[in-house]
Design a protein around this motif. Structure first.
Motif, PDB file in Angstrom:
ATOM      1  N   PRO A  87       0.980  -1.201  -0.022  1.00  9.60           N
ATOM      2  CA  PRO A  87       0.092  -0.028  -0.068  1.00  9.60           C
ATOM      3  C   PRO A  87       0.809   1.324   0.041  1.00  9.60           C
ATOM      4  O   PRO A  87       1.891   1.009   0.427  1.00  9.60           O
TER       5      PRO A  87
ATOM      6  N   PRO B  58       0.928   6.723   3.981  1.00 10.20           N
ATOM      7  CA  PRO B  58      -0.263   7.631   4.113  1.00 10.20           C
ATOM      8  C   PRO B  58      -0.353   9.047   3.319  1.00 10.20           C
ATOM      9  O   PRO B  58       0.615   9.559   3.366  1.00 10.20           O
ATOM     10  N   LEU B  59      -1.684   9.249   2.811  1.00  9.19           N
ATOM     11  CA  LEU B  59      -1.435  10.670   2.128  1.00  9.19           C
ATOM     12  C   LEU B  59      -1.133  11.754   3.039  1.00  9.19           C
ATOM     13  O   LEU B  59      -0.345  12.760   2.527  1.00  9.19           O
TER      14      LEU B  59
ATOM     15  N   LEU C  34      -3.808  -0.601  -3.803  1.00 13.90           N
ATOM     16  CA  LEU C  34      -4.874  -0.422  -2.972  1.00 13.90           C
ATOM     17  C   LEU C  34      -5.886  -1.640  -3.523  1.00 13.90           C
ATOM     18  O   LEU C  34      -5.776  -1.826  -4.699  1.00 13.90           O
TER      19      LEU C  34
ATOM     20  N   SER D 252     -10.890   0.956  -0.327  1.00 15.67           N
ATOM     21  CA  SER D 252      -9.514   1.200   0.226  1.00 15.67           C
ATOM     22  C   SER D 252      -8.988   2.627  -0.348  1.00 15.67           C
ATOM     23  O   SER D 252      -8.428   3.242   0.312  1.00 15.67           O
TER      24      SER D 252
ATOM     25  N   GLU E 275     -10.524   5.284   1.838  1.00 14.72           N
ATOM     26  CA  GLU E 275      -9.749   5.234   3.083  1.00 14.72           C
ATOM     27  C   GLU E 275      -8.613   6.009   2.950  1.00 14.72           C
ATOM     28  O   GLU E 275      -8.017   6.836   3.817  1.00 14.72           O
ATOM     29  N   TRP E 276      -7.792   5.564   2.113  1.00 11.94           N
ATOM     30  CA  TRP E 276      -6.451   6.292   1.602  1.00 11.94           C
ATOM     31  C   TRP E 276      -6.514   7.867   1.562  1.00 11.94           C
ATOM     32  O   TRP E 276      -6.002   8.539   1.909  1.00 11.94           O
TER      33      TRP E 276
ATOM     34  N   SER F  37      -9.038   9.631   2.452  1.00 19.28           N
ATOM     35  CA  SER F  37      -9.907  10.068   3.527  1.00 19.28           C
ATOM     36  C   SER F  37     -10.976  10.925   2.970  1.00 19.28           C
ATOM     37  O   SER F  37     -11.634  12.023   3.393  1.00 19.28           O
TER      38      SER F  37
END
Length: 247
Positions: free
Chosen positions: A9, A12-13, A235, A240, A243-244, A246
Motif C-alpha cells: 500500500p 499515508p496521504l 490499494l 480502500s 480510506e487512503w 480520507s
C-alpha cells in the motif's frame, strides 16, 4: 512490473502531503465507483462531488479526475463544478474553472459511428456513444471479447484511430488521446506545475497516466490485482481508495 499482489500500500496521504507538494489524478470507474454491468448502472456514493471538492481544497486545487467517460456523462453522475477533469481518456480537458486546456478534442470521423453501430448489432454487444469516441461493451457476454476487439481494431485501422482495451470493453478514440497526455497537459498549468503527480486507477487505460506520473517523478497506485502494471503501490478496492484519500 509483474505481481501486482506483491505491491505494498502507498504511504499515508497525510504524510506524503507533509513531505512533498502532491498532485492527485483519479480515475472514476473502478477507482471512485465500483464497476457495474453497464455504464449507467454505477452507484455513486453520497456527496461524492462535495467530498472531492473538499479534498481538492486540501491540495490547493491540485486534483483532477481523468476518466474514459465523456465530461458530459461524468457530470450526469457526479457534479464536477470546481474540479479539474479530463474526459474521453484525456481527449477533452478542462481546469477547475471550466476552461478548456490544450487543443480541442475532435469527434470521430463521419461514418465511423454508423459502422460501429452496425457491427455492434451484428456481434450482439452494446455500443456506447461518447462525445469524442465510442465503446463496445461485452461485459454481459465475455465470450464476445475477441470478436469485439478484432472489429474495433479493423475500424480503427481504416480511419487512423486508436483502440483502448478495458474491463469488459473496447473503445475507439482519436490517436494520441490517452490519460498520460492528460496528465502531461495538466502538469503544464497551475496549480499542477512543479508538483509530484500521483495517479490512481484500476484499468489498462490507466497505465498511461501512471507512466506519465513516473516520468515526472511521481508514481501510480493500482486499484485491484491486475498485472502487469507500472504502478509502484496498490490499494485492494474502491473502499480502500476512499480510506487512503480520507474521503
Amino acid at each position: 512490473m509483474d505481481g501486482a499482489l506483491e505491491l505494498s500500500p502507498p504511504p499515508p496521504l497525510a504524510r506524503l502531503m507533509e513531505e512533498r507538494v502532491l498532485a492527485l489524478f483519479l480515475d472514476f470507474d473502478g477507482t471512485l465507483v465500483d464497476i457495474a454491468p453497464a455504464p449507467d448502472e454505477i452507484v455513486v456514493p453520497a456527496r461524492l462531488a462535495e467530498r472531492l471538492r473538499t479534498l481538492s481544497r486540501r491540495l490547493d486545487g491540485r486534483l483532477a479526475l481523468i476518466t474514459g467517460r465523456s465530461l458530459e456523462d461524468l457530470a450526469g453522475h457526479c457534479p464536477i463544478e470546481g474540479i479539474a477533469c479530463a474526459g474521453s481518456h484525456g481527449a477533452a480537458r478542462r481546469d477547475a474553472m471550466g476552461q478548456a486546456l490544450g487543443d480541442a478534442a475532435r469527434p470521430l470521423p463521419d461514418g465511423v459511428f454508423d459502422t460501429l453501430h452496425d457491427g455492434a448489432r451484428d456481434l450482439g454487444v452494446a455500443l456506447e456513444a461518447k462525445t469524442h469516441g465510442a465503446a463496445l461493451h461485452f461485459r454481459a457476454d465475455p465470450g464476445k471479447a475477441e470478436q469485439a476487439r478484432a472489429f474495433a481494431a479493423e475500424v480503427a485501422s481504416q480511419h487512423a484511430l486508436a483502440v483502448k482495451r478495458g474491463k469488459g470493453v473496447v473503445e475507439i478514440t482519436q490517436a494520441g488521446a490517452d490519460k498520460g497526455g492528460a496528465v502531461r497537459e495538466f502538469m503544464r498549468h497551475a496549480p499542477f506545475v512543479d508538483t509530484i503527480p500521483v495517479f490512481i486507477g484500476d484499468d489498462v487505460t490507466d497505465e498511461d497516466g501512471m507512466a506519465a506520473c513516473n516520468d515526472a517523478g511521481g508514481f501510480g497506485i493500482l486499484v485491484g490485482d491486475r498485472s502487469p502494471t507500472v504502478a509502484q503501490f496498490r490499494l485492494s478496492d474502491v473502499p480502500s481508495v476512499y480510506e487512503w484519500l480520507s474521503l
